[in-house]
Design a protein around this motif. Structure first.
Motif, PDB file in Angstrom:
ATOM      1  N   PHE A  46       1.307  -0.950   0.123  1.00 34.23           N
ATOM      2  CA  PHE A  46      -0.121  -0.236   0.572  1.00 34.23           C
ATOM      3  C   PHE A  46       0.788   1.484   0.126  1.00 34.23           C
ATOM      4  O   PHE A  46       0.471   2.020  -0.257  1.00 34.23           O
ATOM      5  CB  PHE A  46      -0.801   0.085   1.453  1.00 34.23           C
ATOM      6  N   ARG A  47       1.832   1.228   1.075  1.00 34.86           N
ATOM      7  CA  ARG A  47       2.807   2.152   0.647  1.00 34.86           C
ATOM      8  C   ARG A  47       3.329   2.251  -0.612  1.00 34.86           C
ATOM      9  O   ARG A  47       3.888   3.238  -0.593  1.00 34.86           O
ATOM     10  CB  ARG A  47       3.529   2.336   2.284  1.00 34.86           C
ATOM     11  N   LEU A  48       4.061   2.175  -1.479  1.00 38.47           N
ATOM     12  CA  LEU A  48       4.930   1.886  -2.529  1.00 38.47           C
ATOM     13  C   LEU A  48       4.112   2.145  -3.540  1.00 38.47           C
ATOM     14  O   LEU A  48       4.531   2.837  -4.085  1.00 38.47           O
ATOM     15  CB  LEU A  48       5.366   0.060  -2.344  1.00 38.47           C
ATOM     16  N   GLY A  49       2.576   1.604  -3.448  1.00 35.83           N
ATOM     17  CA  GLY A  49       1.526   2.417  -4.654  1.00 35.83           C
ATOM     18  C   GLY A  49       1.148   3.757  -3.995  1.00 35.83           C
ATOM     19  O   GLY A  49       1.072   4.375  -5.014  1.00 35.83           O
ATOM     20  N   ASN A  50       1.639   4.092  -2.612  1.00 33.88           N
ATOM     21  CA  ASN A  50       1.184   5.277  -3.063  1.00 33.88           C
ATOM     22  C   ASN A  50       2.384   6.840  -3.135  1.00 33.88           C
ATOM     23  O   ASN A  50       1.407   7.373  -3.647  1.00 33.88           O
ATOM     24  CB  ASN A  50       0.640   5.743  -1.279  1.00 33.88           C
ATOM     25  N   ALA A  51       3.255   5.625  -3.199  1.00 28.83           N
ATOM     26  CA  ALA A  51       3.974   6.358  -3.232  1.00 28.83           C
ATOM     27  C   ALA A  51       4.792   6.633  -5.065  1.00 28.83           C
ATOM     28  O   ALA A  51       5.304   7.636  -5.201  1.00 28.83           O
ATOM     29  CB  ALA A  51       5.503   5.719  -2.756  1.00 28.83           C
ATOM     30  N   ASP A  52       3.918   5.156  -5.412  1.00 26.01           N
ATOM     31  CA  ASP A  52       4.086   5.962  -6.736  1.00 26.01           C
ATOM     32  C   ASP A  52       3.310   6.906  -7.716  1.00 26.01           C
ATOM     33  O   ASP A  52       3.305   7.087  -7.877  1.00 26.01           O
ATOM     34  CB  ASP A  52       3.954   4.603  -7.438  1.00 26.01           C
ATOM     35  N   TYR A  69       1.245   5.892 -11.852  1.00 25.90           N
ATOM     36  CA  TYR A  69      -0.331   5.502 -12.136  1.00 25.90           C
ATOM     37  C   TYR A  69      -0.137   4.236 -12.065  1.00 25.90           C
ATOM     38  O   TYR A  69      -0.435   2.993 -11.641  1.00 25.90           O
ATOM     39  CB  TYR A  69      -1.366   6.167 -12.668  1.00 25.90           C
ATOM     40  N   LYS A  70       0.583   3.441 -13.308  1.00 22.91           N
ATOM     41  CA  LYS A  70       0.655   1.811 -14.181  1.00 22.91           C
ATOM     42  C   LYS A  70       1.667   0.874 -12.381  1.00 22.91           C
ATOM     43  O   LYS A  70       1.111   0.293 -12.630  1.00 22.91           O
ATOM     44  CB  LYS A  70       1.665   1.531 -15.578  1.00 22.91           C
ATOM     45  N   GLN A  71       2.257   1.520 -12.150  1.00 18.84           N
ATOM     46  CA  GLN A  71       3.308   0.866 -11.214  1.00 18.84           C
ATOM     47  C   GLN A  71       2.651   0.541  -9.151  1.00 18.84           C
ATOM     48  O   GLN A  71       2.276  -0.384  -8.712  1.00 18.84           O
ATOM     49  CB  GLN A  71       4.851   2.081 -10.890  1.00 18.84           C
ATOM     50  N   PHE A 130      -1.416  -1.921  -6.072  1.00 18.35           N
ATOM     51  CA  PHE A 130      -2.021  -2.351  -5.234  1.00 18.35           C
ATOM     52  C   PHE A 130      -3.040  -3.339  -5.396  1.00 18.35           C
ATOM     53  O   PHE A 130      -3.702  -4.183  -4.877  1.00 18.35           O
ATOM     54  CB  PHE A 130      -3.027  -1.076  -5.790  1.00 18.35           C
ATOM     55  N   LYS A 131      -2.398  -4.209  -6.952  1.00 22.63           N
ATOM     56  CA  LYS A 131      -2.742  -5.315  -6.642  1.00 22.63           C
ATOM     57  C   LYS A 131      -2.613  -6.704  -5.776  1.00 22.63           C
ATOM     58  O   LYS A 131      -3.559  -7.319  -6.117  1.00 22.63           O
ATOM     59  CB  LYS A 131      -3.319  -5.922  -8.729  1.00 22.63           C
ATOM     60  N   LYS A 132      -1.583  -6.216  -5.803  1.00 20.37           N
ATOM     61  CA  LYS A 132      -0.178  -6.727  -5.063  1.00 20.37           C
ATOM     62  C   LYS A 132      -1.186  -7.322  -3.747  1.00 20.37           C
ATOM     63  O   LYS A 132      -1.462  -8.498  -2.533  1.00 20.37           O
ATOM     64  CB  LYS A 132       0.781  -7.308  -5.031  1.00 20.37           C
ATOM     65  N   ILE A 133      -1.753  -6.092  -3.185  1.00 21.93           N
ATOM     66  CA  ILE A 133      -2.723  -6.353  -1.597  1.00 21.93           C
ATOM     67  C   ILE A 133      -3.645  -7.108  -2.000  1.00 21.93           C
ATOM     68  O   ILE A 133      -4.546  -7.347  -2.573  1.00 21.93           O
ATOM     69  CB  ILE A 133      -3.086  -5.208  -0.970  1.00 21.93           C
ATOM     70  N   ASP A 134      -3.039  -7.613  -0.100  1.00 15.96           N
ATOM     71  CA  ASP A 134      -4.733  -9.391   0.242  1.00 15.96           C
ATOM     72  C   ASP A 134      -5.439  -8.986   0.845  1.00 15.96           C
ATOM     73  O   ASP A 134      -5.481  -8.271   1.441  1.00 15.96           O
ATOM     74  CB  ASP A 134      -3.533 -10.488   0.634  1.00 15.96           C
TER      75      ASP A 134
END
Length: 144
Positions: free
Chosen positions: A117-123, A129-131, A136-140
């Motif tokens: 989630f933090r990685l997605g927010n940083a990107d 947006y693709k990264q 975000f898709k990797k979050i269970d």
């Protein structure tokens, strides 16, 4: 003869001073005793700083925790997660690579979803947006 005894007395006093200094100074350089109470206290302090958004000070405390915590312990895991998050929050992009390393090294961590989630927010903040979507898709979502 009198001078000889005075010199010997002065030398013995100097030796005593060095010996006393050695025994008092030596414990200052010993490694701190690691107990769960020490780790809990450092973690509590680090989390208070983190929650107060004092990330620079929090990193320092988490690094102290990482140094004394047993490898694989909850304390070590918390430090390993929060150090890169603090760097990200401070705007240091090294935090991103550190968080990616955390994800690779600790895939079973209870903090893994938060890391994605933090990685997605940083990107997302960097308009990557693709990264961000990939993270975000990797979050269970079933373990949230």
């Amino acid at each position: 003869m009198n001078i000889y005894f005075m010199e010997m007395k002065i030398k013995s006093q100097i030796i005593k001073v060095f010996v006393i200094f050695f025994f008092y100074a030596f414990p200052l350089y010993s490694q701190p005793v690691t107990t769960p109470e020490n780790c809990k206290e450092i973690l509590r302090t680090a989390m208070e700083l983190f929650n107060a958004e004092k990330y620079g000070s929090a990193v320092h405390e988490f690094q102290k925790l990482r140094e004394i915590a047993e490898q694989g312990s909850v304390f070590a895991n918390e430090a390993d997660y929060h150090i890169p998050v603090c760097y990200l929050e401070m705007g240091n992009q090294n935090g991103r690579s550190m968080l990616e390393a955390f994800i690779k090294i600790s895939p079973e961590s209870p903090r893994i979803n938060s890391a994605y989630f933090r990685l997605g927010n940083a990107d997302f903040d960097l308009k990557k947006y693709k990264q961000a979507l990939a993270s975000f898709k990797k979050i269970d979502r079933y373990t949230l």
